[in-house]
Design a protein around this motif. Structure first.
Motif, short mmCIF file in Angstrom:
data_model
loop_
_atom_site.label_atom_id
_atom_site.label_comp_id
_atom_site.label_asym_id
_atom_site.label_seq_id
_atom_site.Cartn_x
_atom_site.Cartn_y
_atom_site.Cartn_z
N LEU A 1 -8.39 1.10 13.92
CA LEU A 1 -6.78 1.09 13.93
C LEU A 1 -6.14 0.05 13.40
O LEU A 1 -5.12 -0.09 12.81
CB LEU A 1 -6.28 1.60 15.30
N GLY A 2 -6.64 -1.27 13.59
CA GLY A 2 -6.30 -2.46 12.98
C GLY A 2 -6.27 -2.71 11.72
O GLY A 2 -5.24 -2.85 10.94
N VAL A 3 -7.39 -2.06 10.99
CA VAL A 3 -7.56 -1.82 9.52
C VAL A 3 -6.43 -0.69 9.03
O VAL A 3 -5.48 -1.24 7.80
CB VAL A 3 -8.91 -1.40 9.19
N GLN A 4 -6.44 0.15 9.50
CA GLN A 4 -5.16 1.17 9.07
C GLN A 4 -3.85 0.70 9.16
O GLN A 4 -3.08 0.69 8.51
CB GLN A 4 -5.32 2.54 9.94
N PHE A 5 -3.61 -0.18 10.26
CA PHE A 5 -2.33 -0.72 10.57
C PHE A 5 -1.95 -1.87 9.39
O PHE A 5 -0.77 -1.70 8.91
CB PHE A 5 -2.12 -1.57 11.91
N LEU A 6 -2.93 -2.68 9.17
CA LEU A 6 -2.82 -3.55 8.14
C LEU A 6 -2.53 -2.89 6.67
O LEU A 6 -1.71 -3.57 5.77
CB LEU A 6 -4.12 -4.55 7.86
N GLU A 7 -3.25 -2.03 6.54
CA GLU A 7 -2.99 -1.06 5.10
C GLU A 7 -1.57 -0.60 5.32
O GLU A 7 -0.83 -0.52 4.16
CB GLU A 7 -4.10 0.09 5.01
N ARG A 8 -0.89 0.06 6.40
CA ARG A 8 0.29 0.55 6.50
C ARG A 8 1.38 -0.53 6.03
O ARG A 8 2.33 -0.28 5.30
CB ARG A 8 0.77 1.15 7.57
N CYS A 9 1.02 -1.96 6.63
CA CYS A 9 1.90 -2.99 6.44
C CYS A 9 1.92 -3.44 4.71
O CYS A 9 3.04 -3.66 4.51
CB CYS A 9 1.43 -3.90 7.23
N THR A 10 0.73 -3.30 4.24
CA THR A 10 0.49 -3.79 3.11
C THR A 10 1.34 -2.80 2.31
O THR A 10 1.92 -3.20 1.13
CB THR A 10 -0.86 -3.83 2.41
N GLU A 11 1.24 -1.45 2.35
CA GLU A 11 1.78 -0.43 1.34
C GLU A 11 3.34 -0.47 1.82
O GLU A 11 4.05 -0.57 0.55
CB GLU A 11 1.30 0.93 1.91
N SER A 12 3.75 -1.07 2.66
CA SER A 12 5.24 -0.95 3.21
C SER A 12 5.80 -2.28 2.48
O SER A 12 7.06 -2.21 1.68
CB SER A 12 5.75 -0.99 4.26
N LEU A 13 5.04 -3.06 2.11
CA LEU A 13 5.39 -4.54 1.43
C LEU A 13 5.13 -4.78 0.11
O LEU A 13 5.91 -5.14 -0.64
CB LEU A 13 5.03 -5.62 2.22
N GLU A 14 4.04 -3.62 -0.26
CA GLU A 14 3.73 -3.76 -1.90
C GLU A 14 3.61 -2.51 -2.32
O GLU A 14 2.61 -1.71 -2.29
CB GLU A 14 2.43 -4.38 -1.85
N PRO A 15 4.75 -1.50 -2.33
CA PRO A 15 4.65 -0.25 -2.77
C PRO A 15 3.96 -0.01 -4.39
O PRO A 15 4.14 -1.03 -5.16
CB PRO A 15 6.12 0.29 -2.73
N ALA A 16 3.16 1.19 -4.40
CA ALA A 16 2.56 1.23 -5.60
C ALA A 16 3.68 1.33 -6.79
O ALA A 16 4.71 2.12 -6.75
CB ALA A 16 1.64 2.38 -5.87
N ALA A 17 3.29 0.59 -8.01
CA ALA A 17 4.24 0.76 -8.95
C ALA A 17 3.57 1.75 -10.09
O ALA A 17 2.22 2.06 -10.25
CB ALA A 17 4.03 -0.57 -9.75
N GLY A 18 4.44 2.58 -10.52
CA GLY A 18 4.22 3.59 -11.60
C GLY A 18 3.91 4.70 -11.01
O GLY A 18 3.90 4.75 -9.94
N PRO A 19 3.98 5.87 -11.80
CA PRO A 19 3.49 7.13 -11.45
C PRO A 19 2.27 7.54 -10.72
O PRO A 19 1.31 6.45 -11.19
CB PRO A 19 3.77 7.91 -12.66
N PRO A 20 1.74 8.14 -9.95
CA PRO A 20 0.48 8.54 -9.64
C PRO A 20 -0.30 8.90 -10.71
O PRO A 20 0.04 9.53 -11.67
CB PRO A 20 0.70 9.54 -8.40
N ARG A 21 -1.45 8.53 -10.53
CA ARG A 21 -2.63 8.72 -11.46
C ARG A 21 -3.61 10.02 -11.05
O ARG A 21 -3.93 9.97 -9.99
CB ARG A 21 -3.65 7.62 -11.76
N GLU A 22 -4.07 11.04 -11.95
CA GLU A 22 -4.84 11.93 -11.77
C GLU A 22 -6.40 11.51 -11.45
O GLU A 22 -6.80 10.65 -12.09
CB GLU A 22 -4.93 12.88 -12.95
#
Length: 886
Positions: free
Chosen positions: A325-346
């Motif tokens: 759960l710590g790994v998942q939490f770190l990923e959520r924090c990272t995503e909230s601070l570093e949102p993906a740039a650009g459109p989604p890729r297929e």
């Protein structure tokens, strides 16, 4: 009145302690009273813990009691002067103190104020030391705090937990404003710094929570993992506890509850450990594991499910939850601070990529099509640029696993996807590791869930069963890696020839899956493997191969390490049991991966050469259609002829070569190789017919270093050699002790450096030659064994030695099974000397703390040992090894 009420009732006594006048210090009488109150509170809290009180309440109560004493001392020494502030930091600042936790304090004030208060502060800290608190403290100005916090994220983190105890509120407010300043460690930088800090910390513990003596504070899945979540929650989202994180969407309620349960377990273990150790010990050492298991109510079920193993499994499972759960939490924090740039890729019909992370096209994909929970781990194999699953994908995965429960393992589409993954061979291993981290592997293999966190209480298996299994799989993957292939060329060649590498992966998954159930885990595992492979729909021959590998996965290791594989009869029996080249190749690869994945210190060049030799010898027998080996006379004659050829090629005359070889005992030509014998013959020739020969080949063909000794036989010779090797810090892994017709010994030892487990460097080999030659040329042999302290770890695994005798081909075999200790072989050699027996052969094997040595012996007339002689030897061995004769 319950335990908590009893403790609470003690706290109001604190203000009534004899109070000194402000700034006059604490009198000796008052210090004695403070020490008494502190001790009374510690004892009351310990009693409440053993009575089953809630640890969360106890750590808060201790923080409150210590805080009251600290404030009392502050007011007596410093007074109510409004120019300084006393703050608790670290765990104390969070209001959490375990029995031996650090009491971290920060005194804050202006430079002039701190100078004026210097003597009072000195008296304050001296008082705390006198009453037994041993505080960690710092005296700083707000400017100092800012400069240090800006330079060091660990200092900044400790200030995040600061809590005012006494003094100027304005200074505490200024510190809080400093910590909240968005320019000081902005969330993104803070996250990156804490990730790096965590990586460095985990690297010290081999990046696994599954060590035999885990650090439950700083190790992976330890309490620092939970602290990190709280610090990041506060800095990133203003949510400093799990409940608040759930309210902000960083955790869901199920995750929040799981973390609270894991924290409760880890807190309880740490509290008990501090009480047992009586010091700030954070490692669950062997010294405490058995005792704490008993205190927690665990009881031995059987020899393979000890109370201590159950106790440690509960810890490992809590640490696994915290880490996952710590790994998942770190990923959520990272995503909230570093949102993906650009459109989604297929990516494919089910998955898209948002930046480096995998997302679901349909949020309900896992609920609608469960096989996608396997497919999602296959995607990174085809798209190596991806970093992994997004936090939302992880959450959906856990929700779907909970939804399906045991039905997931019975889904035919899931099993088909799993088999397709395994058929990718070595590349599948990283996907399997990811599936294990997220609980998918245990969902497909419910029996695997039973060995998650399953430890074995010995020094041979340094990882839990599930962690060991993943390491075995990674070792298999190394066969296909260029670096691994360079280190293990034969294994890489064999692996490349496999038609169905998935069968080897399946055998690795199941080889230890029945550990801890009682009975033979190989036999129980065979049943499990056969049933699962049938559910996968494998053809019957493939099912049989996997089941056979699980059943006999120890066969090659045991044969190579405990029997003489230079004996054709031994090799023949092994080859007959293996049956064909396919079984041999799979077993060889599984054996290497298993040994190397059991304990990093176990794998060395000696074992690599040993297994390679057995593989090659068995392969030759199989090519010969399992024909019986040639008789001893023919084999000896062939070896002697080839040795003579090598000597002549090296410049010796034919007659001279024959004369050199005449000195050797006939059995040398059955036990050694021509190149080895040629080297020994040259060494004898160089020393002269009556000289003492000591020759070390630093890099022998069998791995390790080879020591050859040729000298007149006399009482105590083997004991003197063993004692010298012990003093030199060398371990003997194999020995051939032969006596020639002229009364000279022809002894060959395979050596490894005890510390590194490697062969000797050339300079070290020369040092050994000089030291041993000096011992053997002396009039009186030095057989004294150096006395060394038993290492701490070994003290917990001492067992009664087992001594057994058997008749073998005109001699007596001694089988000695006992606990390892420094100088063991030297002690055994002394016992053999005292019992007046001759040693003709030795097989030395150590498995963690367990030693299994075999010696071929005769009496002084080269006859088998009588019953009386055996009992004398048994008594000598037990006396030397510190055990009473039965």
């Amino acid at each position: 009145m319950d335990a908590r009420d009893a403790i609470d009732a003690r706290l109001p006594d604190l203000p009534r302690l004899p109070a000194a006048l402000p700034r006059s210090g604490v009198s000796a009488q008052a210090r004695l009273a403070l020490r008494q109150v502190l001790g009374d509170n510690e004892r009351a809290l310990a009693h409440a813990f053993h009575a089953g009180a809630d640890v969360a309440a106890l750590v808060q109560l201790r923080a409150g009691a210590v805080g009251a004493i600290v404030v009392h001392a502050w007011r007596s020494c410093v007074g109510e002067a409004g120019e300084c502030a006393l703050l608790a930091v670290g765990g104390f600042g969070r209001g959490v103190l375990f029995p031996q936790s650090d009491v971290d304090l920060l005194v804050l004030g202006g430079m002039d104020a701190l100078a004026r208060q210097a003597r009072a502060l000195e008296a304050f800290f001296a008082c705390l030391w006198d009453i037994g608190l041993k505080p960690g403290h710092a005296v700083r100005t707000p400017a100092d705090c800012r400069a240090l916090a800006a330079a060091d994220v660990s200092v900044y983190t400790s200030l995040m937990d600061a809590r005012l105890l006494a003094g100027e509120q304005g200074l505490a407010d200024a510190l809080a404003a400093l910590v909240a300043d968005p320019a000081l460690w902005p969330p993104g930088q803070f996250l990156a710094a804490k990730r790096a800090e965590q990586s460095a910390r985990h690297a010290r513990y081999d990046d696994t929570a599954y060590n035999l003596e885990p650090n439950l504070k700083d190790g992976p899945g330890g309490l620092r993992t939970l602290d990190l979540m709280c610090w990041l929650g506060r800095r990133v989202a203003g949510a400093g506890d799990f409940e608040a994180m759930a309210g902000r969407g960083l955790l869901d309620r199920t995750e929040c509850a799981a973390l609270e349960r894991a924290q409760a377990t880890l807190w309880r273990y740490r509290y008990a450990l501090h009480l047992a150790a009586g010091r700030p010990e954070e490692r669950l050492l062997f010294d405490y594991q058995r005792r704490l298991a008993g205190e927690f109510g665990y009881r031995d079920e059987h020899a393979t499910n000890l109370a201590v193993e159950q106790f440690m499994q509960a810890y490992y499972r809590a640490a696994t939850i915290a880490e996952r759960l710590g790994v998942q939490f770190l990923e959520r924090c990272t995503e909230s601070l570093e949102p993906a740039a650009g459109p989604p890729r297929e990516l494919d019909r089910d998955f898209i990529a948002l930046g480096p992370r995998i997302e679901l096209r349909d949020p309900d994909l896992f609920l609608r099509r469960p096989r996608a929970m396997v497919d999602v781990f296959v995607v990174p194999l085809d798209h190596p640029e991806l970093r992994g699953l997004s936090a939302e994908t992880m959450r959906r995965l856990q929700q779907a696993l909970a939804h399906y429960g045991d039905g997931f393992a019975a889904d035919a589409h899931v099993l088909a996807a799993f088999l397709a993954l395994l058929r990718r061979g070595a590349r599948a291993v990283e996907a399997l590791a990811g599936m294990n981290r997220h609980g998918v592997l245990a969902a497909i293999l419910p029996t695997f869930r039973r060995v998650v966190g399953r430890m074995q209480y010995d020094l041979f298996h340094v990882y839990t069963v599930d962690e060991h299994t993943l390491r075995v799989l990674r070792n298999i993957a190394r066969y296909a890696d260029p670096e691994g292939a360079a280190a293990m060329p034969l294994a890489a060649e064999v692996f490349a020839s496999l038609d169905k590498p998935e069968l080897l992966l399946l055998a690795a998954l199941f080889h230890d899956i029945a550990k801890g159930r009682g009975g033979d885990h190989s036999e129980l595992g065979e049943v499990e493997a056969r049933a699962f492979c049938a559910r996968l729909g494998l053809p019957e021959p493939d099912v049989d191969l996997v089941a056979w590998l699980v059943r006999w996965h120890l066969l090659m290791s045991v044969t190579a390490q405990r029997q003489d594989i230079t004996d054709p009869d031994v090799v023949h029996r092994f080859a007959v049991q293996v049956g064909d080249r396919e079984h041999l190749d799979h077993l060889y690869l599984l054996t290497i991966a298993d040994i190397a994945g059991t304990n990093p210190k176990l794998w060395n060049e000696w074992k690599a050469r040993l297994l390679a030799d057995l593989h090659m010898a068995a392969r030759y027998v199989l090519r010969a259609d399992l024909g019986r080996p040639s008789n001893a006379g023919e084999r000896a004659a062939d070896c002697r002829a080839r040795t003579r050829e090598l000597l002549v090629e090296g410049g010796a005359g034919p007659a001279e070569a024959e004369r050199w070889l005449d000195a050797f005992p006939q059995s040398s030509f059955l036990r050694h190789r021509p190149a080895q014998l040629a080297r020994q013959a040259r060494a004898i020739a160089a020393a002269g017919p009556d000289g003492v020969v000591v020759a070390v080949n630093p890099q022998s063909a069998r791995g390790g270093s080879e020591l050859f000794v040729c000298a007149p036989d006399r009482d105590g010779l083997f004991a003197a050699i063993a004692a010298t090797l012990d003093r030199q810090g060398l371990g003997v892994v194999d020995a051939r002790l032969l006596v020639g017709a002229g009364g000279r010994v022809f002894d060959t030892f395979q050596l490894l450096d005890e510390r590194s487990g490697n062969a000797l460097a050339p300079a070290r080999a020369r040092e050994l030659e000089t030291a041993l030659r000096r011992v053997l040329e002396a009039r009186e042999l030095v057989t004294r064994v150096a006395r060394r302290t038993l290492p701490r770890r070994l003290r917990h695994f001492q067992r009664m030695p087992q001594v057994e005798f058997a008749d073998v081909e005109g001699a007596t075999q001694l089988a000695l099974v006992c606990s390892d200790r420094p100088g063991l072989l030297a002690e055994v050699a002394q016992a053999l000397r005292e019992a007046r027996v001759r040693v003709h052969d030795a097989r030395i094997a150590t498995f963690g703390e367990r030693v299994e040595d075999f010696f071929v012996l005769t009496d002084e007339t080269d006859a088998v040992l009588t019953e009386a002689a055996r009992q004398r030897l048994r008594a000598r061995l037990l006396e030397r090894l510190g055990a009473d004769s039965p």
